[in-house]
Design a protein around this motif. Sequence first.
Motif, mmCIF file in Angstrom:
data_model
loop_
_atom_site.group_PDB
_atom_site.id
_atom_site.type_symbol
_atom_site.label_atom_id
_atom_site.label_comp_id
_atom_site.label_asym_id
_atom_site.label_seq_id
_atom_site.Cartn_x
_atom_site.Cartn_y
_atom_site.Cartn_z
ATOM 1 N N MET A 1 34.454 -13.819 83.810
ATOM 2 C CA MET A 1 33.787 -13.709 82.526
ATOM 3 C C MET A 1 32.653 -14.728 82.463
ATOM 4 O O MET A 1 32.862 -15.906 82.676
ATOM 5 C CB MET A 1 34.794 -13.973 81.408
ATOM 6 C CG MET A 1 34.201 -13.884 80.029
ATOM 7 S SD MET A 1 35.506 -13.967 78.794
ATOM 8 C CE MET A 1 34.987 -15.371 77.881
ATOM 9 N N GLN A 2 31.480 -14.246 82.184
ATOM 10 C CA GLN A 2 30.338 -15.141 82.084
ATOM 11 C C GLN A 2 30.030 -15.433 80.625
ATOM 12 O O GLN A 2 30.175 -14.568 79.764
ATOM 13 C CB GLN A 2 29.106 -14.514 82.731
ATOM 14 C CG GLN A 2 29.167 -14.490 84.233
ATOM 15 C CD GLN A 2 27.870 -13.951 84.808
ATOM 16 O OE1 GLN A 2 27.224 -13.117 84.195
ATOM 17 N NE2 GLN A 2 27.510 -14.449 85.981
ATOM 18 N N ILE A 3 29.628 -16.652 80.400
ATOM 19 C CA ILE A 3 29.205 -17.053 79.060
ATOM 20 C C ILE A 3 27.697 -17.208 79.105
ATOM 21 O O ILE A 3 27.166 -17.986 79.892
ATOM 22 C CB ILE A 3 29.871 -18.374 78.639
ATOM 23 C CG1 ILE A 3 31.386 -18.212 78.610
ATOM 24 C CG2 ILE A 3 29.352 -18.820 77.288
ATOM 25 C CD1 ILE A 3 32.137 -19.478 78.299
ATOM 26 N N ASN A 4 27.033 -16.466 78.260
ATOM 27 C CA ASN A 4 25.576 -16.556 78.287
ATOM 28 C C ASN A 4 25.102 -17.740 77.442
ATOM 29 O O ASN A 4 25.889 -18.407 76.760
ATOM 30 C CB ASN A 4 24.932 -15.232 77.839
ATOM 31 C CG ASN A 4 25.262 -14.871 76.409
ATOM 32 O OD1 ASN A 4 25.490 -15.740 75.593
ATOM 33 N ND2 ASN A 4 25.288 -13.579 76.107
ATOM 34 N N ALA A 5 23.827 -18.000 77.508
ATOM 35 C CA ALA A 5 23.254 -19.157 76.818
ATOM 36 C C ALA A 5 23.447 -19.077 75.313
ATOM 37 O O ALA A 5 23.677 -20.090 74.645
ATOM 38 C CB ALA A 5 21.775 -19.283 77.157
ATOM 39 N N SER A 6 23.387 -17.894 74.759
ATOM 40 C CA SER A 6 23.550 -17.721 73.312
ATOM 41 C C SER A 6 24.961 -18.103 72.872
ATOM 42 O O SER A 6 25.151 -18.771 71.857
ATOM 43 C CB SER A 6 23.251 -16.273 72.919
ATOM 44 O OG SER A 6 23.473 -16.080 71.545
ATOM 45 N N GLN A 7 25.949 -17.683 73.643
ATOM 46 C CA GLN A 7 27.333 -18.020 73.324
ATOM 47 C C GLN A 7 27.572 -19.523 73.457
ATOM 48 O O GLN A 7 28.274 -20.124 72.651
ATOM 49 C CB GLN A 7 28.290 -17.254 74.229
ATOM 50 C CG GLN A 7 28.374 -15.776 73.924
ATOM 51 C CD GLN A 7 29.229 -15.039 74.934
ATOM 52 O OE1 GLN A 7 29.264 -15.404 76.115
ATOM 53 N NE2 GLN A 7 29.907 -13.990 74.482
ATOM 54 N N THR A 8 26.974 -20.109 74.478
ATOM 55 C CA THR A 8 27.111 -21.551 74.676
ATOM 56 C C THR A 8 26.500 -22.309 73.510
ATOM 57 O O THR A 8 27.090 -23.265 72.990
ATOM 58 C CB THR A 8 26.440 -21.984 75.993
ATOM 59 O OG1 THR A 8 27.034 -21.263 77.074
ATOM 60 C CG2 THR A 8 26.603 -23.463 76.223
ATOM 61 N N ALA A 9 25.330 -21.891 73.077
ATOM 62 C CA ALA A 9 24.665 -22.542 71.948
ATOM 63 C C ALA A 9 25.479 -22.372 70.675
ATOM 64 O O ALA A 9 25.622 -23.314 69.882
ATOM 65 C CB ALA A 9 23.259 -21.977 71.771
ATOM 66 N N THR A 10 26.031 -21.193 70.478
ATOM 67 C CA THR A 10 26.842 -20.931 69.290
ATOM 68 C C THR A 10 28.078 -21.819 69.280
ATOM 69 O O THR A 10 28.423 -22.403 68.248
ATOM 70 C CB THR A 10 27.266 -19.445 69.242
ATOM 71 O OG1 THR A 10 26.090 -18.637 69.200
ATOM 72 C CG2 THR A 10 28.120 -19.157 68.028
#
Length: 62
Positions: A1-10
Amino acid sequence: MQINASQTATRAVLALTVLTAQRSLYAAKQALISLRLSDANKRITLYKVLGGGWQPDTANAS
């Protein structure tokens, strides 16, 4: 499962929000403790000013 930059920022924003809320809570608790301490000190002062009636127990003092 990859976490994209948007999810990381959120997640970072959510974590910061939680930490800010905790800091506010601790500040409020500290203020309440200070108010309770002040109230207790003022009650003691009032009791002393009105005559107290309390004498230190010098018989058991070391």
